[in-house]
Design a protein around this motif. Structure first.
Motif, PDB file in Angstrom:
ATOM      1  N   ALA A  91       8.511 -14.595 -16.200  1.00 29.58           N
ATOM      2  CA  ALA A  91       8.174 -15.829 -16.871  1.00 29.58           C
ATOM      3  C   ALA A  91       6.594 -16.053 -16.774  1.00 29.58           C
ATOM      4  O   ALA A  91       5.791 -16.435 -17.766  1.00 29.58           O
ATOM      5  CB  ALA A  91       8.751 -16.999 -16.339  1.00 29.58           C
ATOM      6  N   GLU A 117       6.251 -17.778 -20.260  1.00 26.23           N
ATOM      7  CA  GLU A 117       7.529 -18.597 -20.982  1.00 26.23           C
ATOM      8  C   GLU A 117       7.833 -19.389 -19.993  1.00 26.23           C
ATOM      9  O   GLU A 117       7.672 -19.383 -18.508  1.00 26.23           O
ATOM     10  CB  GLU A 117       8.520 -17.388 -21.296  1.00 26.23           C
ATOM     11  N   MET A 130      11.053 -21.249 -17.625  1.00 27.16           N
ATOM     12  CA  MET A 130      12.625 -20.567 -17.041  1.00 27.16           C
ATOM     13  C   MET A 130      12.910 -21.812 -16.210  1.00 27.16           C
ATOM     14  O   MET A 130      12.438 -22.689 -15.732  1.00 27.16           O
ATOM     15  CB  MET A 130      11.963 -19.541 -15.956  1.00 27.16           C
ATOM     16  N   PRO A 149      16.156 -17.676 -18.061  1.00 29.63           N
ATOM     17  CA  PRO A 149      14.654 -17.347 -18.563  1.00 29.63           C
ATOM     18  C   PRO A 149      14.540 -17.733 -19.961  1.00 29.63           C
ATOM     19  O   PRO A 149      15.608 -17.921 -20.936  1.00 29.63           O
ATOM     20  CB  PRO A 149      14.946 -15.820 -18.777  1.00 29.63           C
TER      21      PRO A 149
END
Length: 264
Positions: free
Chosen positions: A131, A136, A138, A194
Motif C-alpha cells: 500500500a 493506496e 488498505m 487491500p
C-alpha cells in the motif's frame, strides 16, 4: 619389361610414378578428412547426449534446489535425464512437497482452514508495504462473535467448532482473491482489504454481517466488527491493529455492530 613372343627383343614400357603418388596422397588426405569429420560428428553427438541427459537436467535440478533455499516450495523440478539425475529430481520434489505441507501447517488454522495469526501478521506487513509503495489505502477489520463463550459452555465445543468453520466459509466466499481472512483468536477473525478505504470497507463489512448471519441447529449467531484504515488511522501494523481493536471494543460496548476507529 616384356619379352616379345616371336623374338628375343624386349619391349620396355616406362610408367610415370608422380601421378600415382599424388593420387595416393589425395586418397589419404580425403580419408583423414572423413575420419576427422566422423570424429567431430561423434563428439558433437556425445556432447548433445550428455547435455540432454546430464548437463541440462543437472542445471534444472540446481535451480530447483536454489528455489528451495529461497523458500519457494511450489515449483517442481523436471524429472528427466539420466536415471541418477531423475532420481535426484524426484527426491528434491518430495522434499519440496514436504516443506510445502509443513509451511501450510505452520500458516493455516487447523480448525477453519484460513490463515492463522502468524500468517496474518506476515500478510499485514506485506500489504502495508504494498500500500505504501503503490500509494493506496488498505482496510483492516477485526471480528468477534457475540457470546461465543456462553455458546460453548451451553452447547459444547463441537458445536462451537462447527459454528467457527461455517463462519470462516461464509466470510471466505464473499471476499476477493486479493483479500486475506485469518483466525487470530478463539472466536476472533481478521480481514485485510487491500486498496479499500474507510467507507467502502464499512459497506462491505455491514453487507457481510447481514449475509453471514448464522443459524446453527436453531441457534442464532452474530458478530461485531471494528475497522481501521491505512494511512488515515495508522501507518504501521501494530498501531493499525490497536486501532481496529479499539473500534471493535466500541462496537461491543454500544448498540453499533460495526464501528470505524475514531480517535475521539
Amino acid at each position: 619389361r616384356f619379352a616379345l613372343a616371336d623374338s628375343k627383343r624386349v619391349l620396355a614400357v616406362q610408367l610415370p610414378t608422380d601421378s600415382v603418388a599424388e593420387a595416393r596422397r589425395d586418397a589419404l588426405l580425403k580419408a583423414g578428412a572423413i575420419s576427422l569429420a566422423a570424429l567431430a560428428l561423434l563428439a558433437l553427438l556425445t556432447w548433445l547426449l550428455v547435455r540432454r541427459s546430464v548437463a541440462t537436467p543437472l542445471g534444472r535440478l540446481r535451480e530447483a534446489v536454489e528455489r528451495l533455499s529461497r523458500g519457494d516450495y511450489h515449483e517442481r523440478a523436471a524429472v528427466k535425464g539420466a536415471p541418477e539425475v531423475a532420481d535426484a529430481a524426484r527426491a528434491v520434489n518430495a522434499l519440496a512437497s514436504g516443506f510445502a505441507d509443513l509451511g501450510a501447517q505452520a500458516s493455516t488454522d487447523p480448525l477453519t482452514g484460513v490463515a492463522n495469526r502468524r500468517m496474518f501478521q506476515a500478510a499485514l506487513e506485506a500489504e502495508l508495504k504494498r500500500a505504501d509503495r503503490n500509494q493506496e489505502p488498505m482496510a483492516l477489520v477485526v471480528i468477534d462473535l457475540d457470546g461465543f463463550k456462553a455458546i460453548n459452555d451451553t452447547y459444547g465445543h463441537p458445536f462451537g467448532d462447527r459454528a467457527l468453520r461455517e463462519m470462516a466459509e461464509r466470510l471466505q466466499s464473499m471476499m476477493r482473491a486479493t483479500d486475506v481472512l485469518a483466525r487470530v483468536g478463539g472466536d476472533e477473525f481478521a480481514m485485510i482489504f487491500p486498496g479499500m478505504g474507510p467507507e467502502p470497507a464499512a459497506t462491505v463489512v455491514k453487507r457481510a454481517r447481514e449475509d453471514t448471519a448464522q443459524n446453527v441447529d436453531g441457534i442464532e449467531l452474530s458478530w461485531r466488527a471494528g475497522i481501521a484504515c491505512y494511512p488515515g488511522d495508522a501507518r504501521n501494523g501494530t498501531a493499525l491493529l490497536e486501532c481496529a481493536d479499539a473500534a471493535l471494543y466500541c462496537a461491543k460496548s454500544t448498540d453499533s455492530h460495526v464501528c470505524h476507529y475514531d480517535p475521539d
